[in-house]
Design a protein around this motif. Structure first.
Motif, PDB file in Angstrom:
ATOM      1  N   VAL A 116      22.573  -1.316   1.126  1.00 17.66           N
ATOM      2  CA  VAL A 116      23.007  -0.126   0.402  1.00 17.66           C
ATOM      3  C   VAL A 116      22.870   1.072   1.339  1.00 17.66           C
ATOM      4  CG1 VAL A 116      22.581   1.394  -1.565  1.00 17.66           C
ATOM      5  CG2 VAL A 116      22.343  -1.086  -1.829  1.00 17.66           C
ATOM      6  N   PRO A 117      23.941   1.828   1.545  1.00 16.72           N
ATOM      7  CA  PRO A 117      23.868   2.979   2.450  1.00 16.72           C
ATOM      8  C   PRO A 117      22.718   3.920   2.070  1.00 16.72           C
ATOM      9  CG  PRO A 117      26.144   2.551   1.823  1.00 16.72           C
ATOM     10  CD  PRO A 117      25.295   1.649   0.969  1.00 16.72           C
ATOM     11  N   GLY A 118      21.979   4.345   3.093  1.00 10.43           N
ATOM     12  CA  GLY A 118      20.870   5.269   2.887  1.00 10.43           C
ATOM     13  C   GLY A 118      19.523   4.590   2.736  1.00 10.43           C
ATOM     14  N   PHE A 119      19.514   3.279   2.496  1.00 10.73           N
ATOM     15  CA  PHE A 119      18.263   2.543   2.311  1.00 10.73           C
ATOM     16  C   PHE A 119      17.985   1.652   3.517  1.00 10.73           C
ATOM     17  CE2 PHE A 119      19.368   3.672  -1.981  1.00 10.73           C
ATOM     18  CZ  PHE A 119      18.148   3.857  -2.623  1.00 10.73           C
ATOM     19  N   SER A 143      16.917  13.583   5.602  1.00 15.55           N
ATOM     20  CA  SER A 143      16.594  14.799   6.347  1.00 15.55           C
ATOM     21  C   SER A 143      17.041  16.023   5.571  1.00 15.55           C
ATOM     22  CB  SER A 143      17.273  14.801   7.723  1.00 15.55           C
ATOM     23  OG  SER A 143      16.824  13.726   8.511  1.00 15.55           O
ATOM     24  N   ILE A 144      16.283  17.102   5.745  1.00 17.31           N
ATOM     25  CA  ILE A 144      16.670  18.430   5.266  1.00 17.31           C
ATOM     26  C   ILE A 144      16.570  19.362   6.467  1.00 17.31           C
ATOM     27  CG2 ILE A 144      16.203  20.333   3.681  1.00 17.31           C
ATOM     28  CD1 ILE A 144      14.945  18.332   1.765  1.00 17.31           C
ATOM     29  N   LEU A 151      10.861  10.783   3.849  1.00 17.64           N
ATOM     30  CA  LEU A 151      11.002   9.380   3.470  1.00 17.64           C
ATOM     31  C   LEU A 151      10.639   9.221   1.999  1.00 17.64           C
ATOM     32  CD1 LEU A 151      11.398   6.364   4.239  1.00 17.64           C
ATOM     33  CD2 LEU A 151       8.966   6.304   4.836  1.00 17.64           C
ATOM     34  N   ALA A 152      11.522   8.578   1.238  1.00 18.05           N
ATOM     35  CA  ALA A 152      11.234   8.205  -0.143  1.00 18.05           C
ATOM     36  C   ALA A 152      11.059   6.689  -0.171  1.00 18.05           C
ATOM     37  CB  ALA A 152      12.377   8.618  -1.066  1.00 18.05           C
ATOM     38  N   LYS A 153       9.898   6.233  -0.599  1.00 20.00           N
ATOM     39  CA  LYS A 153       9.661   4.803  -0.657  1.00 20.00           C
ATOM     40  C   LYS A 153       8.779   4.480  -1.849  1.00 20.00           C
ATOM     41  CE  LYS A 153       6.888   2.730   2.145  1.00 20.00           C
ATOM     42  NZ  LYS A 153       6.226   2.172   3.356  1.00 20.00           N
ATOM     43  N   GLY A 154       8.693   3.208  -2.193  1.00 22.38           N
ATOM     44  CA  GLY A 154       7.838   2.834  -3.305  1.00 22.38           C
ATOM     45  C   GLY A 154       8.238   1.499  -3.890  1.00 22.38           C
ATOM     46  N   ARG A 191       7.317  11.378   1.512  1.00 20.29           N
ATOM     47  CA  ARG A 191       6.604  11.654   2.752  1.00 20.29           C
ATOM     48  C   ARG A 191       7.367  12.680   3.594  1.00 20.29           C
ATOM     49  NH1 ARG A 191       4.011   6.693   5.421  1.00 20.29           N
ATOM     50  NH2 ARG A 191       3.236   5.403   3.704  1.00 20.29           N
ATOM     51  N   TRP A 192       6.618  13.544   4.223  1.00 16.19           N
ATOM     52  CA  TRP A 192       7.151  14.486   5.219  1.00 16.19           C
ATOM     53  C   TRP A 192       6.685  14.013   6.591  1.00 16.19           C
ATOM     54  CZ3 TRP A 192       4.201  19.391   6.789  1.00 16.19           C
ATOM     55  CH2 TRP A 192       4.950  20.144   7.721  1.00 16.19           C
ATOM     56  N   ASP A 193       7.614  13.901   7.533  1.00 14.06           N
ATOM     57  CA  ASP A 193       7.283  13.441   8.878  1.00 14.06           C
ATOM     58  C   ASP A 193       6.599  14.573   9.636  1.00 14.06           C
ATOM     59  OD1 ASP A 193       7.218  12.478  11.509  1.00 14.06           O
ATOM     60  OD2 ASP A 193       9.040  11.295  11.211  1.00 14.06           O
TER      61      ASP A 193
END
Length: 266
Positions: free
Chosen positions: A149-152, A188-189, A195-198, A221-223
């Motif tokens: 799936v695009p983006g994942f 990215s912003i 990162l969104a994960k879970g 998460r923020w890198d």
């Protein structure tokens, strides 16, 4: 208690062995240490049966997790070492404890289950798992479907048989199912990386008076390393929220906890 601690140590020894052997052969391998501080955890060292386990506690947690993959399969495990901070510890309940999970999935490509590049389904794998604490042991086995799936980077759905063979309440429990959805989606912003994960687990009833469970645990998460001009995807600052519906199968014991954490990848 000594028996359960022995089971835990045995499980951790297995984890260490698998991690070492799989990492040595891995096409990809990553290990992370997370330092969490959170609140509103239920069923902790202050939990009281007489009050319906309504008490909540603050918790500090050190989490070690690992993921590696090669042509044969992939290994994932985590171990939580946690300490509760509250003013009313119940006698006999430890302030500090540990809990871990380990899953190994054998890739379906070993059996000719290959999918065209670019198709929605990336892979169909067969997994086994062990969830282990000082007073709980759960064995799992079943298939997992991974999706393109695009983006994942990761999007998968697993369906496992779930056998809770050591129970903290000494209940007689039936074998049931666990459905697990896992995701990992970087974004990215501007120049900042996130990162969104879970994951979310749906666990069926294990018999009379043992309710269905839902565990939802997303992270944002923020890198931090990238933001500070260091190597990306090595140091993260994040927030984790967990909703645990009918915790440990006890109807009406619903947890909504949150923690802030920093993670260091190796």
């Amino acid at each position: 208690m000594k028996k359960h601690i022995g089971n835990l140590l045995g499980g951790l020894a297995l984890v260490a062995g698998l991690a070492t052997s799989n990492a040595a052969l891995a096409d990809f391998s990553t290990t992370e240490v997370q330092l969490h501080y959170g609140d509103n955890y239920k069923m902790g060292s202050n939990a009281n049966f007489a009050t319906g386990f309504a008490e909540e506690t603050q918790r500090e947690t050190i989490t070690l997790d690992h993921f590696s993959t090669n042509d044969i399969g992939d290994l994932f495990f985590f171990v939580d070492f946690f300490h509760d901070s509250n003013a009313s510890q119940v006698p006999g309940r430890p302030e500090s404890d540990q809990y871990g999970e380990i899953y190994y999935h054998l890739h379906g490509s070993n059996f000719g289950l290959a999918f065209n590049e670019g198709s929605l389904v990336k892979g169909l794998d067969l997994g086994v798992g062990l969830n282990q604490g000082t007073d709980v042991s759960i064995a799992l086995a079943g298939p997992r479907v991974s999706f393109n799936v695009p983006g994942f980077r990761v999007l998968s759905l697993g369906a496992y048989a779930y056998n809770n063979f050591v129970d903290p309440f000494d209940r007689s429990l039936d074998t049931t199912y666990q459905i697990t959805l896992v995701w990992d989606a970087p974004f990215s912003i501007g120049s900042q990386k996130f990162l969104a994960k879970g994951f979310v687990d749906f666990i069926g009833s294990q018999g009379a008076n043992v309710a269905n469970e839902v565990v939802l645990s997303p992270q944002i998460r923020w890198d931090l390393g990238n933001a500070m001009g260091m190597k990306a995807d090595k140091v993260h600052l994040g927030i984790e929220y967990t909703h645990f519906d009918n915790k440990f199968g006890i109807s009406g014991v619903d947890e909504d906890s949150a923690s802030i954490f920093v993670g260091f990848k190796f």
